[in-house]
Design a protein around this motif. Structure first.
Motif, short mmCIF file in Angstrom:
data_model
loop_
_atom_site.label_atom_id
_atom_site.label_comp_id
_atom_site.label_asym_id
_atom_site.label_seq_id
_atom_site.Cartn_x
_atom_site.Cartn_y
_atom_site.Cartn_z
N LEU A 133 0.87 -0.90 -0.09
CA LEU A 133 -0.13 -0.14 -0.02
C LEU A 133 0.84 1.42 0.03
CD1 LEU A 133 -3.16 -0.94 2.35
CD2 LEU A 133 -3.10 -0.33 0.05
N ALA A 134 1.85 1.30 0.89
CA ALA A 134 2.72 2.49 0.77
C ALA A 134 3.34 2.73 -0.41
CB ALA A 134 3.67 2.24 2.10
N LEU A 135 3.96 1.51 -1.18
CA LEU A 135 4.69 1.75 -2.39
C LEU A 135 3.99 1.90 -3.57
CD1 LEU A 135 7.59 -0.81 -1.60
CD2 LEU A 135 7.50 1.53 -1.20
N THR A 136 2.61 1.42 -3.77
CA THR A 136 1.87 1.48 -4.91
C THR A 136 0.38 2.32 -4.54
OG1 THR A 136 0.52 -0.54 -4.61
CG2 THR A 136 2.83 -0.62 -5.71
N GLY A 137 0.05 2.30 -3.32
CA GLY A 137 -1.28 2.99 -3.04
C GLY A 137 -2.38 2.23 -3.31
N LYS A 138 -2.03 0.93 -3.86
CA LYS A 138 -3.18 -0.25 -4.03
C LYS A 138 -2.67 -1.55 -3.56
CE LYS A 138 -4.33 -0.17 -8.64
NZ LYS A 138 -5.74 0.75 -8.60
N SER A 139 -3.95 -2.26 -3.11
CA SER A 139 -4.02 -3.34 -2.47
C SER A 139 -3.72 -4.59 -3.55
CB SER A 139 -5.29 -3.87 -1.78
OG SER A 139 -6.20 -3.63 -2.64
N HIS A 140 -3.84 -4.33 -4.81
CA HIS A 140 -3.48 -5.30 -5.73
C HIS A 140 -2.49 -4.89 -6.72
CE1 HIS A 140 -6.51 -8.21 -4.25
NE2 HIS A 140 -7.21 -7.11 -3.98
N GLY A 141 -1.61 -5.72 -7.44
CA GLY A 141 -1.08 -5.24 -8.54
C GLY A 141 0.13 -6.20 -8.98
N PRO A 142 1.06 -6.06 -9.83
CA PRO A 142 2.20 -6.89 -10.17
C PRO A 142 2.79 -7.20 -9.08
CG PRO A 142 2.08 -4.73 -11.53
CD PRO A 142 1.03 -4.68 -10.45
N GLU A 143 3.87 -8.22 -9.15
CA GLU A 143 4.73 -8.77 -8.10
C GLU A 143 5.56 -7.72 -7.61
OE1 GLU A 143 4.76 -11.93 -7.35
OE2 GLU A 143 3.33 -12.93 -8.77
N MET A 144 5.58 -7.73 -6.22
CA MET A 144 6.50 -6.79 -5.44
C MET A 144 7.77 -6.74 -6.11
SD MET A 144 4.42 -4.49 -4.32
CE MET A 144 5.73 -3.38 -3.63
N ASN A 145 8.33 -8.15 -5.88
CA ASN A 145 9.82 -8.38 -6.42
C ASN A 145 10.19 -7.68 -7.86
OD1 ASN A 145 8.27 -10.03 -7.20
ND2 ASN A 145 9.70 -11.96 -7.36
N ASN A 146 9.09 -7.60 -8.78
CA ASN A 146 9.52 -6.97 -9.86
C ASN A 146 9.39 -5.42 -9.95
OD1 ASN A 146 9.96 -9.45 -11.12
ND2 ASN A 146 7.78 -9.76 -11.61
N LEU A 147 8.25 -5.20 -9.01
CA LEU A 147 8.00 -3.47 -9.08
C LEU A 147 9.18 -2.85 -8.42
CD1 LEU A 147 4.33 -3.20 -8.20
CD2 LEU A 147 5.46 -2.68 -10.20
N LEU A 148 9.58 -3.45 -7.34
CA LEU A 148 10.66 -2.71 -6.53
C LEU A 148 11.76 -2.26 -7.26
CD1 LEU A 148 10.51 -2.46 -3.32
CD2 LEU A 148 12.04 -4.34 -2.99
N PRO A 149 12.35 -2.88 -8.01
CA PRO A 149 13.49 -2.01 -8.92
C PRO A 149 13.03 -1.16 -9.87
CG PRO A 149 13.56 -4.36 -9.14
CD PRO A 149 12.36 -4.21 -8.30
N LEU A 150 11.77 -1.36 -10.38
CA LEU A 150 11.06 -0.04 -11.11
C LEU A 150 10.87 1.06 -10.58
CD1 LEU A 150 8.73 -2.17 -13.64
CD2 LEU A 150 11.14 -1.58 -13.93
N ILE A 151 10.65 0.96 -9.25
CA ILE A 151 10.21 2.07 -8.27
C ILE A 151 11.59 3.02 -7.95
CG2 ILE A 151 9.11 2.93 -6.38
CD1 ILE A 151 7.32 0.71 -6.20
#
Ligand code: GLU
Length: 444
Positions: A411-429
């Motif tokens: 929630l803190a990182l994307t503002g949403k409760s669902h979405g792409p895999e966090m391990n993949n999102l983390l490097p993109l953020i």
């Protein structure tokens, strides 16, 4: 033999799933056999046909990727229809009738009351010269009926197999209205002849028309094309398609984010015994396509199946296949690969692009937990492995586990409760924004 197909919509509305399916089947058949497809606009109904719809139909076909070898409008073809009318009159196959609508209604009602089939009695054929003169003097204008040969007309239908239609139980069809304008049948046959159409594929609602069309082809001295009649689409429950399900226009589908290839993938297979599979382009559909695979049973169209297929297609498309779409401007292959498993429509990428770039609102977050989490973030550049290492550390530090651990971070990182895999999102953020989002730093 050169083959030519035609798709003949009336420009009296937007294309919907039923006629898009016929367009696709004609196009695929033409592509499979190496022939062209004529787009014929059946615009003889001047009151209901509009240029706007004619253009919209072309736009929608183009969106689906369906092309046509020739564009024809029936409104340009009056002279050809007049010539054919003359030929049929000369042959004694078109006869003048003077009954008014009310008179015909009355006849029908009397037949029905006597339990007789409401077939036109051909009374006009036995009018005397005086009776005709009297009608003309009254100012009545005749409509013209085609004199059917009252035989069984048979053909080998590419979908229905051997078809026999008894024309003995049919009324002689009106080909020309009393205002001189031809109704659907004559223009359709004359066009099929003049445009050298070898194959007519249309809806099953035209089966009895085909019997009389075959008689008109022959009366005009022309070869009879091959016919295929495709069963109509039904709703998911087997009843008629409702407004919501079927008469939804292609443009409405497009606006709700349905991909053209999802529509094509579904419509090419619906009504066949083949499984519906995601296809990325029309060439892939042509490969396994065969008109004979359509069954005689009605096919069910389920909008939910289309939505699922749409999502599956998006999850399957490679960066190269989507990179030129306007929605993807500013994206890259890496981002696409991370985001696509979560898409139900392509337009949703924009939301994820903005989530990657712009910090979400910091409402309802537990910053004491997030601060501890921030302290556990592994050093250096974030990679696909960082999430695992990080959450393990956060778990040790805070004792949180499962949903309690992952959800506040997501929630803190994307503002949403669902979405792409966090391990993949983390490097993109990226490290900097991750820290900003965890610590209540500046809005990005
Ligand atoms: N305009 C007619 C229809 O949409 C065409 C039928 C045909 O293909 O001949 O039903």
């Amino acid at each position: 033999m050169t083959v030519k197909f035609r798709f003949a919509p009336s420009p009296t509305g937007y294309l919907h799933v039923g006629n898009a399916r016929l367009a696709l089947i004609n196009w695929l058949s033409a592509a499979k056999l190496g022939g062209g497809m004529v787009l014929r606009l059946d615009d003889t109904d001047e009151e209901r046909s509009t240029e706007e719809y004619a253009e919209a139909i072309q736009e929608d076909l183009t969106w689906l990727g369906l092309t046509w070898s020739e564009l024809k409008k029936q409104s340009d073809r009056t002279a050809a229809y007049e010539a054919a009318t003359e030929t049929l009159k000369q042959a004694g196959l078109l006869y003048a009738c003077y009954e008014t609508g009310e008179e015909l209604d009355y006849k029908r009602k009397r037949q029905l009351a006597r339990k007789l089939p409401p077939v036109y009695d051909r009374a006009a054929l036995s009018l005397s010269a005086e009776e005709i003169a009297a009608f003309e003097a009254e100012g009545r204008k005749p409509h013209w009926r085609f004199k059917l040969d009252q035989v069984v007309v048979s053909w080998e239908d590419q979908v229905r197999g051997a078809v026999d239609v008894d024309c003995g139980s049919m009324s002689d069809p009106v080909l020309i209205r009393s205002d001189g304008r031809p109704l659907y049948h004559l223009p359709s046959v004359v066009d099929d002849i003049d445009f050298s159409i070898s194959h007519v594929i249309r809806g099953e609602d035209h089966v009895s028309n085909t019997a009389l069309h075959i008689q008109i082809f022959k009366a005009l001295g022309a070869a009879v094309p091959e016919f295929a009649h495709i069963p109509l689409l039904m709703g998911p429950d087997g009843g008629p398609l409702s407004k919501r399900e079927g008469s939804q226009s292609l443009r409405e589908m497009r606006e709700t984010g349905i991909e053209a290839m999802a529509v094509n993938s579904l419509l090419a297979r619906l009504g066949t015994s083949d499984n519906v599979e995601v296809r990325h382009n029309l060439d892939q559909i042509i490969e396994g396509y065969d008109i004979h695979r359509f069954s005689r049973a009605a096919a069910k169209f389920d909008p939910a199946e289309l939505s699922n297929l749409n999502a599956k297609l998006l999850h399957d498309l490679s960066w190269d296949e989507v990179k030129d779409r306007p929605e993807l401007s500013g994206g890259d292959e890496n981002i696409w690969n991370v985001i696509r498993p979560n898409l139900t429509k392509l337009a949703d990428v924009e939301e994820w692009f903005s989530i990657l770039k712009k910090n979400p609102p910091k409402t309802g977050l537990d910053f004491s937990f997030l601060k501890k989490a921030a302290d556990c973030l592994p050093d250096g550049e974030l990679t696909a492995e960082s999430w695992k290492i990080w959450t393990t550390a956060v778990k040790e530090e805070t004792g949180a586990k499962g949903k309690e651990l992952f959800m506040p971070l997501r929630l803190a990182l994307t503002g949403k409760s669902h979405g792409p895999e966090m391990n993949n999102l983390l490097p993109l953020i990226g490290r900097e924004k991750v820290l900003e989002r965890l610590t209540g730093g500046d809005e990005g």
